[in-house]
Write a protein that holds these residues in place. Structure first.
Motif, PDB file in Angstrom:
ATOM      1  N   UNK A  36      64.315  27.779  49.284  1.00 51.43           N
ATOM      2  CA  UNK A  36      64.772  28.687  50.338  1.00 51.43           C
ATOM      3  C   UNK A  36      65.938  29.564  49.877  1.00 51.43           C
ATOM      4  N   UNK A  37      65.759  30.061  48.653  1.00 47.33           N
ATOM      5  CA  UNK A  37      66.666  31.077  48.133  1.00 47.33           C
ATOM      6  C   UNK A  37      65.842  32.323  47.805  1.00 47.33           C
ATOM      7  N   UNK A  38      66.432  33.499  48.034  1.00 45.11           N
ATOM      8  CA  UNK A  38      65.720  34.760  47.874  1.00 45.11           C
ATOM      9  C   UNK A  38      66.154  35.456  46.584  1.00 45.11           C
ATOM     10  N   UNK A  39      65.227  35.738  45.669  1.00 41.68           N
ATOM     11  CA  UNK A  39      65.563  36.520  44.478  1.00 41.68           C
ATOM     12  C   UNK A  39      66.050  37.908  44.878  1.00 41.68           C
ATOM     13  N   UNK A  40      67.069  38.395  44.163  1.00 41.72           N
ATOM     14  CA  UNK A  40      67.645  39.695  44.517  1.00 41.72           C
ATOM     15  C   UNK A  40      68.132  40.405  43.259  1.00 41.72           C
ATOM     16  N   UNK A  41      68.404  41.704  43.410  1.00 42.65           N
ATOM     17  CA  UNK A  41      68.923  42.503  42.304  1.00 42.65           C
ATOM     18  C   UNK A  41      70.079  43.362  42.808  1.00 42.65           C
ATOM     19  N   UNK A  42      71.056  43.565  41.940  1.00 39.12           N
ATOM     20  CA  UNK A  42      72.240  44.374  42.261  1.00 39.12           C
ATOM     21  C   UNK A  42      72.261  45.568  41.324  1.00 39.12           C
ATOM     22  N   UNK A  43      72.439  46.774  41.872  1.00 44.67           N
ATOM     23  CA  UNK A  43      72.480  47.987  41.050  1.00 44.67           C
ATOM     24  C   UNK A  43      73.337  49.035  41.734  1.00 44.67           C
ATOM     25  N   UNK A  44      73.647  50.114  41.023  1.00 44.23           N
ATOM     26  CA  UNK A  44      74.464  51.187  41.592  1.00 44.23           C
ATOM     27  C   UNK A  44      74.911  52.158  40.528  1.00 44.23           C
TER      28      UNK A  44
END
Length: 231
Positions: free
Chosen positions: A28-36
């Motif tokens: 119950x963890x969601x894969x995510x990505x950080x960018x900017x």
């Protein structure tokens, strides 16, 4: 116009593989990505599914204070993917805000109040636009646009150009209709307006007839008194 609340989130670095992602979702963890614009390399991490769902419960722009490995970022939740069967979030994109870079986003519109045309004339409220596309610096980001429809009569509309857009560049045409009040089923706007005009005309005609009747009886004093009482 409401400004977004800053929600605190904790992220954990993750491996990039389908197998690792499946294992995270099982926990119950969601894969995510950080960018900017000022992020040299995309950062892959995971967040708690329950914490993400708390943010997603209400349709509005979300800002986060996201901490990963002891470093904190001010982010905008740009996109969330959902499982087509379970509707659980399966991936999230977080955009790191920069004071000098504009961001493009869709802001929801929330309707407030009950239109006068609905209460008094039985009209129907239609909302063709539920989101407004804008381009804005981080300091001017809004969580939602609030539209007070209480004054609207049958035939009235509220357009993009009627919003408070200080510091905001709208990407939708200013002439686009957000909300409009239509007449009751089977009636036309002109019919409703004609009815209102007929009522006003009838009242005026009634007053004129009373004055003329007094004159016809030859009583100038009585006519004058009645005219003053009409006023």
């Amino acid at each position: 116009m409401a400004y977004p609340e800053l929600v605190k989130l904790e992220g954990t670095p993750r491996e990039i593989s389908k197998q690792a992602n499946r294992a995270l979702r099982a926990e119950k963890r969601v894969p995510a990505v950080l960018y900017g614009p000022e992020v040299e390399e995309n950062l892959h991490f995971s967040i708690d599914e329950l914490e993400l769902e708390k943010i997603l419960r209400r349709a509005q722009t979300k800002l986060q204070e996201l901490t990963i490995d002891g470093k904190t970022y001010k982010t905008l939740l740009k996109r969330t993917e959902f499982d087509p069967v379970t509707d659980r979030p399966i991936h999230a994109d977080f955009y790191v805000l920069s004071d000098n870079h504009k961001v493009t986003l869709r802001v929801p519109v929330r309707i407030k109040g009950t239109p006068r045309g609905v209460v008094e004339g039985g009209g129907r409220l239609f909302q063709p636009m539920k989101f407004i596309r804008i381009r804005v610096l981080p300091e001017f980001i809004v969580s939602e646009f609030e539209v007070d429809v209480s004054p609207l009569k049958i035939g009235n509309s509220f357009h993009v150009g009627d919003l408070d857009l200080e510091g905001i560049i709208p990407l939708d045409s200013l002439s686009r209709t957000i909300v409009t009040i239509r007449p009751p089923k089977g009636a036309l706007v002109s019919d409703v307006l004609d009815d209102d005009e007929d009522e006003e005309t009838t009242e005026e005609d009634s007053g004129e007839a009373t004055a003329e009747g007094a004159d016809a009886e030859g009583s100038e004093e009585s006519s004058s008194e009645e005219s003053e009482s009409e006023e």
